[in-house]
Design a protein around this motif. Structure first.
Motif, PDB file in Angstrom:
ATOM      1  N   ALA A  92       0.752  -0.989   0.022  1.00  0.00           N
ATOM      2  CA  ALA A  92      -0.545   0.034  -0.043  1.00  0.00           C
ATOM      3  C   ALA A  92       0.821   0.946  -0.045  1.00  0.00           C
ATOM      4  CB  ALA A  92      -1.007   0.036   0.981  1.00  0.00           C
ATOM      5  N   GLY A  93       0.681   1.808  -1.079  1.00  0.00           N
ATOM      6  CA  GLY A  93       1.163   3.557  -1.347  1.00  0.00           C
ATOM      7  C   GLY A  93       2.320   3.768  -1.793  1.00  0.00           C
ATOM      8  N   THR A  94       2.433   2.746  -3.095  1.00  0.00           N
ATOM      9  CA  THR A  94       3.656   2.643  -4.006  1.00  0.00           C
ATOM     10  C   THR A  94       3.104   3.143  -4.860  1.00  0.00           C
ATOM     11  OG1 THR A  94       4.215   0.234  -3.046  1.00  0.00           O
ATOM     12  CG2 THR A  94       4.507   0.623  -5.287  1.00  0.00           C
ATOM     13  N   THR A  95       2.142   3.128  -4.823  1.00  0.00           N
ATOM     14  CA  THR A  95       1.125   3.582  -6.452  1.00  0.00           C
ATOM     15  C   THR A  95       1.403   5.200  -6.287  1.00  0.00           C
ATOM     16  OG1 THR A  95      -1.332   3.391  -5.794  1.00  0.00           O
ATOM     17  CG2 THR A  95      -0.138   1.722  -7.139  1.00  0.00           C
ATOM     18  N   SER A  96       0.065   6.048  -5.102  1.00  0.00           N
ATOM     19  CA  SER A  96       0.741   7.152  -5.469  1.00  0.00           C
ATOM     20  C   SER A  96       2.172   7.643  -5.007  1.00  0.00           C
ATOM     21  CB  SER A  96      -0.311   7.949  -3.706  1.00  0.00           C
ATOM     22  OG  SER A  96       0.638   7.338  -2.988  1.00  0.00           O
ATOM     23  N   LYS A  97       3.109   7.376  -4.454  1.00  0.00           N
ATOM     24  CA  LYS A  97       4.335   7.303  -3.851  1.00  0.00           C
ATOM     25  C   LYS A  97       5.335   7.060  -5.522  1.00  0.00           C
ATOM     26  CE  LYS A  97       8.406   6.083  -1.687  1.00  0.00           C
ATOM     27  NZ  LYS A  97       9.545   4.961  -1.151  1.00  0.00           N
ATOM     28  N   ASN A  98       4.869   6.688  -6.175  1.00  0.00           N
ATOM     29  CA  ASN A  98       5.520   6.727  -7.312  1.00  0.00           C
ATOM     30  C   ASN A  98       5.277   7.300  -8.564  1.00  0.00           C
ATOM     31  OD1 ASN A  98       8.298   5.364  -6.689  1.00  0.00           O
ATOM     32  ND2 ASN A  98       6.482   3.940  -5.943  1.00  0.00           N
ATOM     33  N   ASN A  99       3.122   7.894  -8.327  1.00  0.00           N
ATOM     34  CA  ASN A  99       3.003   8.261  -8.972  1.00  0.00           C
ATOM     35  C   ASN A  99       2.500   7.784 -10.290  1.00  0.00           C
ATOM     36  OD1 ASN A  99       1.135  10.836  -9.706  1.00  0.00           O
ATOM     37  ND2 ASN A  99       2.924  11.372 -11.354  1.00  0.00           N
ATOM     38  N   TRP A 100       1.368   6.621  -9.818  1.00  0.00           N
ATOM     39  CA  TRP A 100       1.178   5.657 -10.965  1.00  0.00           C
ATOM     40  C   TRP A 100      -0.003   6.122 -10.954  1.00  0.00           C
ATOM     41  CZ3 TRP A 100       2.899   0.046  -9.397  1.00  0.00           C
ATOM     42  CH2 TRP A 100       3.974  -0.289  -9.685  1.00  0.00           C
ATOM     43  N   LYS A 101      -0.626   6.042 -12.997  1.00  0.00           N
ATOM     44  CA  LYS A 101      -1.827   6.129 -12.884  1.00  0.00           C
ATOM     45  C   LYS A 101      -2.450   5.506 -13.331  1.00  0.00           C
ATOM     46  CE  LYS A 101       0.013  10.462 -14.972  1.00  0.00           C
ATOM     47  NZ  LYS A 101       1.709  10.255 -15.229  1.00  0.00           N
ATOM     48  N   ALA A 102      -3.774   5.164 -13.956  1.00  0.00           N
ATOM     49  CA  ALA A 102      -4.339   4.914 -15.397  1.00  0.00           C
ATOM     50  C   ALA A 102      -4.118   5.284 -16.289  1.00  0.00           C
ATOM     51  CB  ALA A 102      -5.867   4.981 -16.016  1.00  0.00           C
ATOM     52  N   GLY A 103      -3.348   4.821 -17.578  1.00  0.00           N
ATOM     53  CA  GLY A 103      -2.818   5.090 -18.821  1.00  0.00           C
ATOM     54  C   GLY A 103      -1.656   4.655 -19.053  1.00  0.00           C
ATOM     55  N   ASP A 104      -0.819   4.831 -17.932  1.00  0.00           N
ATOM     56  CA  ASP A 104       0.765   4.035 -17.327  1.00  0.00           C
ATOM     57  C   ASP A 104       0.759   2.865 -17.799  1.00  0.00           C
ATOM     58  OD1 ASP A 104       1.658   7.134 -16.565  1.00  0.00           O
ATOM     59  OD2 ASP A 104       1.709   6.415 -14.600  1.00  0.00           O
ATOM     60  N   HIS A 105       2.034   2.939 -18.300  1.00  0.00           N
ATOM     61  CA  HIS A 105       2.230   1.184 -18.829  1.00  0.00           C
ATOM     62  C   HIS A 105       3.123   0.939 -18.020  1.00  0.00           C
ATOM     63  CE1 HIS A 105       0.725   2.229 -22.400  1.00  0.00           C
ATOM     64  NE2 HIS A 105       0.871   3.583 -22.309  1.00  0.00           N
ATOM     65  N   LEU A 106       3.261  -0.663 -18.561  1.00  0.00           N
ATOM     66  CA  LEU A 106       4.110  -2.061 -17.775  1.00  0.00           C
ATOM     67  C   LEU A 106       4.828  -2.687 -18.469  1.00  0.00           C
ATOM     68  CD1 LEU A 106       4.883  -4.386 -15.368  1.00  0.00           C
ATOM     69  CD2 LEU A 106       2.038  -5.286 -16.322  1.00  0.00           C
ATOM     70  N   ILE A 107       6.227  -2.388 -18.222  1.00  0.00           N
ATOM     71  CA  ILE A 107       7.269  -3.262 -19.410  1.00  0.00           C
ATOM     72  C   ILE A 107       8.099  -4.517 -18.179  1.00  0.00           C
ATOM     73  CG2 ILE A 107       9.474  -3.355 -20.430  1.00  0.00           C
ATOM     74  CD1 ILE A 107       8.430  -0.183 -21.115  1.00  0.00           C
ATOM     75  N   TYR A 108       7.794  -6.096 -18.516  1.00  0.00           N
ATOM     76  CA  TYR A 108       8.252  -6.676 -18.061  1.00  0.00           C
ATOM     77  C   TYR A 108       9.386  -7.785 -18.163  1.00  0.00           C
ATOM     78  CZ  TYR A 108       4.892  -9.771 -18.273  1.00  0.00           C
ATOM     79  OH  TYR A 108       3.226 -10.690 -19.177  1.00  0.00           O
ATOM     80  N   ASN A 109      10.356  -7.900 -17.234  1.00  0.00           N
ATOM     81  CA  ASN A 109      10.967  -9.034 -18.495  1.00  0.00           C
ATOM     82  C   ASN A 109      11.040 -10.385 -16.812  1.00  0.00           C
ATOM     83  OD1 ASN A 109      12.072  -7.887 -20.499  1.00  0.00           O
ATOM     84  ND2 ASN A 109      13.207  -6.411 -19.783  1.00  0.00           N
ATOM     85  N   HIS A 110      10.852 -11.693 -17.893  1.00  0.00           N
ATOM     86  CA  HIS A 110      11.247 -12.497 -16.990  1.00  0.00           C
ATOM     87  C   HIS A 110      12.227 -12.869 -16.789  1.00  0.00           C
ATOM     88  CE1 HIS A 110       7.382 -14.760 -16.990  1.00  0.00           C
ATOM     89  NE2 HIS A 110       7.281 -14.126 -18.375  1.00  0.00           N
ATOM     90  N   ILE A 111      12.380 -13.060 -14.870  1.00  0.00           N
ATOM     91  CA  ILE A 111      14.039 -13.592 -14.701  1.00  0.00           C
ATOM     92  C   ILE A 111      13.941 -14.492 -13.688  1.00  0.00           C
ATOM     93  CG2 ILE A 111      14.924 -10.746 -14.973  1.00  0.00           C
ATOM     94  CD1 ILE A 111      14.266 -10.307 -11.730  1.00  0.00           C
ATOM     95  N   LYS A 112      15.366 -15.243 -13.658  1.00  0.00           N
ATOM     96  CA  LYS A 112      15.443 -16.615 -12.845  1.00  0.00           C
ATOM     97  C   LYS A 112      15.881 -15.664 -11.040  1.00  0.00           C
ATOM     98  CE  LYS A 112      14.474 -19.558 -16.223  1.00  0.00           C
ATOM     99  NZ  LYS A 112      14.005 -20.902 -16.334  1.00  0.00           N
TER     100      LYS A 112
END
Length: 161
Positions: free
Chosen positions: A141-161
């Motif tokens: 909790a608080g991560t999204t507001s602290k980092n200013n995430w909002k609808a429309g922003d994009h997720l990029i991710y890569n699998h790691i082991k």
């Protein structure tokens, strides 16, 4: 290895669309998360990286059903990425989850569609997506507001082991 039997509720299975019987017994090994991802949230307007996070991946029906239940803590900049098998309007709840979370719904284009901030631990209230999605991120909790995430922003991710 000791096989601890876990019973998952029918309600939870109905919420995620799982077709398996709710009274089936599963071992702890069946529910172990084996993959991780390094993820970045990118501002939709500036294309700046708002934050980077390390996510456990939940992709099987059992992993999705378990999620972050029964955990005592979650480190900052860590969380879980749920990779759903279908595009649909999902609903998540906080049953058996003691950590307040932000729940972030992401569509098939990797755009954030909706954010629920500071969810209530142990609540049976359903946090329903208003849009069709195929991914969900849960972070402290608080991560999204602290980092200013909002609808429309994009997720990029890569699998790691």
């Amino acid at each position: 290895m000791k096989k601890t039997k876990i019973f998952l509720s029918a309600m939870l299975f109905c919420m995620i669309g799982c077709k398996k019987p709710f009274n089936q017994q599963f071992s702890e090994e069946d529910l172990t998360f084996k993959y991780q991802a390094k993820a970045y949230i990118i501002d939709q307007n500036t294309l700046d990286t708002l934050s980077s996070i390390k996510l456990q991946i939940a992709e099987t029906d059992l992993q999705i059903a378990k999620g972050l239940m029964w955990r005592d803590s979650l480190l900052p900049n860590q969380g879980m990425l749920f990779l759903l098998k279908h595009n649909y309007q999902a609903g998540f709840y906080m049953k058996n989850t003691s950590i307040p979370l932000d729940i972030v719904y992401v569509d098939s284009t990797n755009s954030i569609t909706q954010i629920y901030e500071n969810t209530t631990p142990y609540s049976d209230s359903i946090y329903q997506s208003y849009y069709v999605i195929d991914k969900v991120i849960e972070v402290p909790a608080g991560t999204t507001s602290k980092n200013n995430w909002k609808a429309g922003d994009h997720l990029i991710y890569n699998h790691i082991k």
